[in-house]
Scaffold this motif. Sequence first.
Motif, PDB file in Angstrom:
ATOM      1  N   VAL A 154      10.178 -24.019   7.186  1.00 53.75           N
ATOM      2  CA  VAL A 154      11.009 -23.375   6.057  1.00 53.75           C
ATOM      3  C   VAL A 154      12.342 -24.115   6.254  1.00 53.75           C
ATOM      4  O   VAL A 154      12.725 -24.319   7.197  1.00 53.75           O
ATOM      5  CB  VAL A 154      11.191 -21.813   6.809  1.00 53.75           C
ATOM      6  CG1 VAL A 154      11.879 -20.986   5.741  1.00 53.75           C
ATOM      7  CG2 VAL A 154       9.719 -21.310   6.705  1.00 53.75           C
ATOM      8  N   ARG A 155      12.834 -24.189   4.925  1.00 54.29           N
ATOM      9  CA  ARG A 155      13.967 -24.687   4.899  1.00 54.29           C
ATOM     10  C   ARG A 155      15.035 -24.171   5.478  1.00 54.29           C
ATOM     11  O   ARG A 155      15.321 -22.644   5.372  1.00 54.29           O
ATOM     12  CB  ARG A 155      14.246 -25.231   3.381  1.00 54.29           C
ATOM     13  CG  ARG A 155      13.340 -26.154   2.854  1.00 54.29           C
ATOM     14  CD  ARG A 155      13.717 -26.722   1.642  1.00 54.29           C
ATOM     15  NE  ARG A 155      14.967 -27.720   1.750  1.00 54.29           N
ATOM     16  CZ  ARG A 155      15.665 -27.964   0.931  1.00 54.29           C
ATOM     17  NH1 ARG A 155      15.765 -27.487  -0.203  1.00 54.29           N
ATOM     18  NH2 ARG A 155      16.772 -28.909   1.409  1.00 54.29           N
ATOM     19  N   SER A 156      16.237 -25.066   5.910  1.00 56.62           N
ATOM     20  CA  SER A 156      17.245 -24.261   6.751  1.00 56.62           C
ATOM     21  C   SER A 156      17.906 -23.059   5.806  1.00 56.62           C
ATOM     22  O   SER A 156      18.423 -22.100   6.440  1.00 56.62           O
ATOM     23  CB  SER A 156      18.284 -25.080   7.285  1.00 56.62           C
ATOM     24  OG  SER A 156      18.171 -26.439   6.805  1.00 56.62           O
ATOM     25  N   PHE A 157      17.984 -23.220   4.645  1.00 55.54           N
ATOM     26  CA  PHE A 157      18.933 -22.224   4.019  1.00 55.54           C
ATOM     27  C   PHE A 157      18.100 -20.904   3.873  1.00 55.54           C
ATOM     28  O   PHE A 157      18.588 -19.728   3.873  1.00 55.54           O
ATOM     29  CB  PHE A 157      19.246 -22.546   2.524  1.00 55.54           C
ATOM     30  CG  PHE A 157      18.134 -22.831   1.507  1.00 55.54           C
ATOM     31  CD1 PHE A 157      17.884 -24.168   1.310  1.00 55.54           C
ATOM     32  CD2 PHE A 157      17.411 -21.809   0.841  1.00 55.54           C
ATOM     33  CE1 PHE A 157      16.934 -24.451   0.649  1.00 55.54           C
ATOM     34  CE2 PHE A 157      16.399 -22.469   0.028  1.00 55.54           C
ATOM     35  CZ  PHE A 157      16.048 -23.720   0.034  1.00 55.54           C
ATOM     36  N   ARG A 158      16.628 -20.854   3.960  1.00 51.80           N
ATOM     37  CA  ARG A 158      15.980 -19.657   4.095  1.00 51.80           C
ATOM     38  C   ARG A 158      16.081 -19.049   5.412  1.00 51.80           C
ATOM     39  O   ARG A 158      16.106 -17.860   5.891  1.00 51.80           O
ATOM     40  CB  ARG A 158      14.505 -20.048   3.668  1.00 51.80           C
ATOM     41  CG  ARG A 158      14.543 -20.266   2.210  1.00 51.80           C
ATOM     42  CD  ARG A 158      12.864 -19.896   1.874  1.00 51.80           C
ATOM     43  NE  ARG A 158      12.675 -20.303   0.424  1.00 51.80           N
ATOM     44  CZ  ARG A 158      13.041 -19.243  -0.383  1.00 51.80           C
ATOM     45  NH1 ARG A 158      13.537 -18.144  -0.418  1.00 51.80           N
ATOM     46  NH2 ARG A 158      13.051 -19.576  -1.790  1.00 51.80           N
ATOM     47  N   LYS A 159      16.301 -19.921   6.486  1.00 46.80           N
ATOM     48  CA  LYS A 159      16.106 -19.344   7.778  1.00 46.80           C
ATOM     49  C   LYS A 159      17.343 -18.736   8.003  1.00 46.80           C
ATOM     50  O   LYS A 159      17.542 -17.794   8.877  1.00 46.80           O
ATOM     51  CB  LYS A 159      15.985 -20.873   8.688  1.00 46.80           C
ATOM     52  CG  LYS A 159      14.511 -21.017   9.190  1.00 46.80           C
ATOM     53  CD  LYS A 159      14.369 -22.236  10.401  1.00 46.80           C
ATOM     54  CE  LYS A 159      12.996 -22.369  10.580  1.00 46.80           C
ATOM     55  NZ  LYS A 159      12.753 -23.347  11.270  1.00 46.80           N
TER      56      LYS A 159
ATOM     57  N   MET B 174      19.071 -17.258   6.092  1.00 46.96           N
ATOM     58  CA  MET B 174      19.610 -16.280   5.001  1.00 46.96           C
ATOM     59  C   MET B 174      19.744 -14.996   5.798  1.00 46.96           C
ATOM     60  O   MET B 174      20.807 -14.357   5.374  1.00 46.96           O
ATOM     61  CB  MET B 174      18.045 -16.113   4.208  1.00 46.96           C
ATOM     62  CG  MET B 174      18.271 -15.123   3.100  1.00 46.96           C
ATOM     63  SD  MET B 174      16.763 -14.887   2.396  1.00 46.96           S
ATOM     64  CE  MET B 174      15.653 -14.388   3.663  1.00 46.96           C
TER      65      MET B 174
END
Lengths: 219, 625
Positions: free
Chosen positions: A72-77, A79
């Motif tokens: 999962v891309r960092s900006f989603r993690k 979030m």
Amino acid sequence: MGFEETELRLGLPGNGGGGGGGGSHEGEMVMRKRGFSETESSDESADNNVDLKLNLSSKDQPKAQVVGWPPVRSFRKNMMAVQKSSTDESTEKAVSGGSAVFVKVSIDGAPYLRKVDLKMYKSYQDLSDALGKMFSSFSTIGNCGSQGMKDFMNESKLMDVLNGSDYVPTYEDKDGDWMLVGDVPWEMFVESCKRLRIMKGKEAVGLAPRAMEKCKNRS
Amino acid sequence: MSEDDDRSPPSDPATKPPRPCAAGILASGSGGGGGVGGCGGGSTSVELFPAPFPDQVLENVLESVLCFLTCRRDRSAASLVCKSWYRAEALTRSELFIGNCYAVSPRRATARFTRVRSVAIKGKPRFADFNLMPHNWGAHFAPWVSTMAKAYPWLEKIYLKRMSVTDDDLALLADSFRNFKELVLVCCEGFSTTGLAVVANKCRQLRVLDLIESEVVDDDVDWISCFPANHTCLESLIFDCVECLINFEALERLVARSPSLKKLRVNRFLSMGQLYRLMIRAPQLTHLGTGSFGTVDGMILGDQEQDYAPAFAACKSLTCLSGFRETLPELLPAIYPVCANLTSLNFSYANINAEQLKPVIRHCHKLQTFWVLDSICDEGLQAVAAACKELRELRVFPIDAREDIEGPVSEVGLQAISEGCRKLQSILYFCQRMTNAAVMAMSKNCPDMVVFRLCIMGRRRPDHLTGQPMDEGFGAIVMNCKKLTRLAVSGLLTDRAFSYIGKYGKLVRTLSVAFAGDSDNGLKYVLEGCPKLQKLEIRDSPFGDAALRSGLHHYYNMRFLWMSSCKLTRQGCREVARAMPRLVVEVMDNEVDEGAIVEDEVEILYMYRSLEGPRDDAPKFVDIL
């Protein structure tokens, strides 16, 4: 990263962001909580702790978190962390994960200023190369040349540069004083630098004695 | 364009004088010039055109015809016919696609294709998104923009994915291309708001500025104010990923003076109240990104009592909705007026539960693309299955991306979707537990499946009901989904799963593997069995040198192979590099990994075909064998 810090656990403290150079790495090697075992006279490294958790993880090793998993891309993690604490986290942290050191860089005569993350670099040389590239498009320092930019971070050449009309890198430290770049070890510089200003050599002359003074006081 | 430039821009095929029937000439000439689509009409045209220079005529005709070929695979095929077709095709190709920025040099590409108007370049491999690739690995836009600045002064469009782009690159772009119209940056980094300001200010013909999942450094520059002060040509402005405060008043004025604006996606620093003010100025929008869809920093900004539904109702053409970064669920009813027309809805930042989703999704009969968080649970997915019969693409993201927790979605949701959404073509599904039965059901219920990506977040998790590996489920997918081109596998998988993929996955182009397989055989099955394989990314799987060698016959057909934390040795990789001179074999360590590094063991292998040999911008930590 705010999310990790609010999680209750008694394991070994995590590394936080990336090790040597990365600004936004997710990689942490964190030991997971061991269920009820903390209530016993705990030796964290002991393998004889009975894991009283009832879940069915049949794997032998402890499930340490792994780099880049789940994918999962960092900006989603980030979030959830960002949503919870958007009032107290600055926008830079939301992007970089909290261990970056962003400072503004201005250069006399250039129309724009830049921001750099000092944690991205390992030495004055690295920083100098990056700044050289960043500002090379501005004609104001065109005559300085790439060699000049490379040299200005070289501690031994500082005095040569000061005497000329070349550009001199200075920084504002935690005390609010303006210092010449290069007089302290790199790590100390990263800790104390609040902003960078690359000024015309003539204006920087007055700084030299102060820099020496502070250096003496520190050592 | 400078006055000294005596090269002509590519002529517009629409303005060319009509030619006599091309098919006629070609057919009567060489007797077999390939299935060139003809105009109706016979082959009497040869007499009409007594050309003194038949070769030139042939080329002119070819060029006219080739202009209709847009698919790049067809173009590549056409260019292989003979030298004159190669030349004609090169002169008429206006869209250049570079799948791997290191496969060809900017100089070579611009030398062959001289009349390009639109360029797409892809850089880093996908696993770089998950921090598996060390920082500063490469994929710099700089050499491309500096070469194109001279070669394509009439360039109009640039699309970049996973490239490293600096502010200087953007400045050069803005200075060099007078007619520049579209900039799309997907998963890029290295630039700041300064770069955006320069593009906004200098590209006066700009129609599209789309920043998607890119990292933008905040330079405190008010780039929104830098767009032309009068009328703009803007049709699309997407900046939802930009984590910087925006000058709202400037944005409002920009929207007011952009009558062609159809797509607007703002970032999370815009509140509902501010969004409302933008929407009433732009009722012609077709794509809207709503920003926070709530408050910003806990402030209500005085609009709490406002009813936002009329603003949405006024947007009669709205088909694509996204944003919802800090959703206040009580505001969701505002979007009811547009639900019936929506074809795309992105709720993947909206932390809402099933009850909050149902009244919205109930109306979305036309929905084809739906992205959502697993906070809606299996129950929410059942509601989706009941309402969205036209669904083609579904992505379910985890709200809590960790392993070993109780996940809110499972095989129940997947089963429901497979039964309700029979037209499904693409799925990305994150979950904590899954069963073979549900995956098999999907393989049978959704025969149009093209992209199947299942991520069981617990590593090596078996079917949680039977305890069996997930081999049969994924096997059913490759067996039953005859159109499948992209597959991502997870869970407990033995070599058997790979034997299925090799046996049935004949159309598979992209395969993603993590924590799977037992031995070299797993990888061998795939490399020997999948003739269309182009992109293979593998991590943490027990495949070694013998498996790597088994793909030698195929690597020149692939765009790249990525293998990290597998069982490869330097020696094994070196042998491959020696055997295949046109392959660039990069070996590196991931600086973040703290595991013990064994001598000769390779942490990361990234190899790709290239016409250029080893690249000259490789950082110190990359070893090119």
